[in-house]
Design a protein around this motif. Structure first.
Motif, mmCIF file in Angstrom:
data_model
loop_
_atom_site.group_PDB
_atom_site.id
_atom_site.type_symbol
_atom_site.label_atom_id
_atom_site.label_comp_id
_atom_site.label_asym_id
_atom_site.label_seq_id
_atom_site.Cartn_x
_atom_site.Cartn_y
_atom_site.Cartn_z
ATOM 1 N N LYS A 67 -10.307 0.594 5.815
ATOM 2 C CA LYS A 67 -11.304 1.615 6.152
ATOM 3 C C LYS A 67 -10.710 2.723 7.011
ATOM 4 O O LYS A 67 -10.983 3.907 6.767
ATOM 5 N N ILE A 68 -9.899 2.369 8.022
ATOM 6 C CA ILE A 68 -9.322 3.462 8.827
ATOM 7 C C ILE A 68 -8.358 4.281 7.973
ATOM 8 O O ILE A 68 -8.278 5.494 8.136
ATOM 9 N N LEU A 69 -7.651 3.628 7.062
ATOM 10 C CA LEU A 69 -6.754 4.348 6.165
ATOM 11 C C LEU A 69 -7.548 5.323 5.295
ATOM 12 O O LEU A 69 -7.202 6.501 5.178
ATOM 13 N N LEU A 123 -2.630 8.020 -0.650
ATOM 14 C CA LEU A 123 -1.744 7.835 0.501
ATOM 15 C C LEU A 123 -0.362 8.408 0.210
ATOM 16 O O LEU A 123 0.184 9.175 1.008
ATOM 17 N N GLN A 124 0.184 8.065 -0.925
ATOM 18 C CA GLN A 124 1.510 8.578 -1.287
ATOM 19 C C GLN A 124 1.498 10.097 -1.437
ATOM 20 O O GLN A 124 2.411 10.784 -0.963
ATOM 21 N N TRP A 174 0.835 -1.202 0.000
ATOM 22 C CA TRP A 174 0.000 0.000 0.000
ATOM 23 C C TRP A 174 0.870 1.252 0.000
ATOM 24 O O TRP A 174 0.569 2.222 -0.675
ATOM 25 N N LEU A 175 1.957 1.206 0.786
ATOM 26 C CA LEU A 175 2.845 2.356 0.908
ATOM 27 C C LEU A 175 3.784 2.490 -0.288
ATOM 28 O O LEU A 175 4.245 3.585 -0.588
ATOM 29 N N GLY A 176 4.114 1.390 -0.909
ATOM 30 C CA GLY A 176 4.988 1.411 -2.072
ATOM 31 C C GLY A 176 6.468 1.441 -1.753
ATOM 32 O O GLY A 176 7.291 1.361 -2.649
ATOM 33 N N SER A 177 6.831 1.598 -0.477
ATOM 34 C CA SER A 177 8.237 1.613 -0.075
ATOM 35 C C SER A 177 8.317 1.510 1.448
ATOM 36 O O SER A 177 7.296 1.464 2.126
ATOM 37 N N LEU A 224 1.130 11.703 2.142
ATOM 38 C CA LEU A 224 2.365 11.593 2.920
ATOM 39 C C LEU A 224 3.409 12.581 2.414
ATOM 40 O O LEU A 224 4.130 13.191 3.207
ATOM 41 N N ALA A 225 3.456 12.771 1.111
ATOM 42 C CA ALA A 225 4.395 13.745 0.545
ATOM 43 C C ALA A 225 3.995 15.173 0.916
ATOM 44 O O ALA A 225 4.856 16.007 1.193
ATOM 45 N N ALA A 226 2.693 15.441 0.973
ATOM 46 C CA ALA A 226 2.213 16.803 1.227
ATOM 47 C C ALA A 226 2.207 17.163 2.714
ATOM 48 O O ALA A 226 2.617 18.256 3.093
#
Length: 186
Positions: free
Chosen positions: A107-109, A134-135, A80-83, A138-140
């Motif tokens: 769902k919580i995500l 998500l990505q 999901w996170l990709g890294s 997290l970047a923003a």
């Protein structure tokens, strides 16, 4: 990460020497017995393999089996996170995944992402749109800010569960403990 999750499941277990089979509370739907959250009613094959190792005195092997099970069982979170760039978020999501499953974690995500205007359908399916959001978030916002949203939505999830009156205090303590660990990883 896996060792911390196992300690959340059974605070008296700190490693192979303290690993043990425990009786589940009657209200728990996971079966009758568990080894650090690995229950005979949910994962009978894994539970029986680990119990056999303990019965044979192979405590180190049983501990390694528990650790590997946690990592394998929650591996989807890394995809999901990709890294591995966001260890705090990964930890919170893996802990919730292990404790509450893929759909509830999704769902919580999604609810946490929606705090910042993602507009996602909260269905628990972490598809391409959820992963990209998500990505992007997290970047923003940064990992520390996003952890707060996850903590809020995880607590709200537990409060909405019908077994909250029985297990809620422990669940909320787990949320707080996991949040503390996650903050240390950031």
């Amino acid at each position: 990460m896996a060792a911390a999750i196992l300690r959340f499941e059974d605070s008296r277990v700190t490693g192979p020497d303290s690993l043990r089979v425990s009786r589940l509370p009657a209200a728990d739907k996971g079966g009758k017995w568990e080894i650090c959250g690995i229950c005979n009613g949910i994962e009978p094959d894994v539970f029986n393999r680990l119990k056999a190792l303990l019965d044979a005195g192979r405590r180190e092997d049983a501990w390694e089996g528990c650790l590997q099970y946690v990592l394998d069982n929650t591996a989807a979170v890394r995809s999901w996170l990709g890294s591995d760039a966001f260890p705090g978020v990964e930890f919170i999501l893996r802990d919730h995944f292990f404790n509450s499953g893929s759909r509830n974690t999704g769902k919580i995500l999604q609810r946490a992402l929606n705090i910042h205007g993602a507009g996602l359908t909260v269905d628990g399916i972490v598809g391409p749109k959820t992963r990209q959001e998500l990505q992007d978030q997290l970047a923003a916002t940064g990992e520390a800010v996003f952890l707060i949203a996850l903590q809020e939505k995880r607590q709200a999830f537990y409060r909405s569960c019908k077994q909250f009156p029985t297990f809620g205090r422990g669940w909320l303590n787990r949320c707080d403990d996991a949040f503390s660990v996650a903050q240390e990883l950031v």
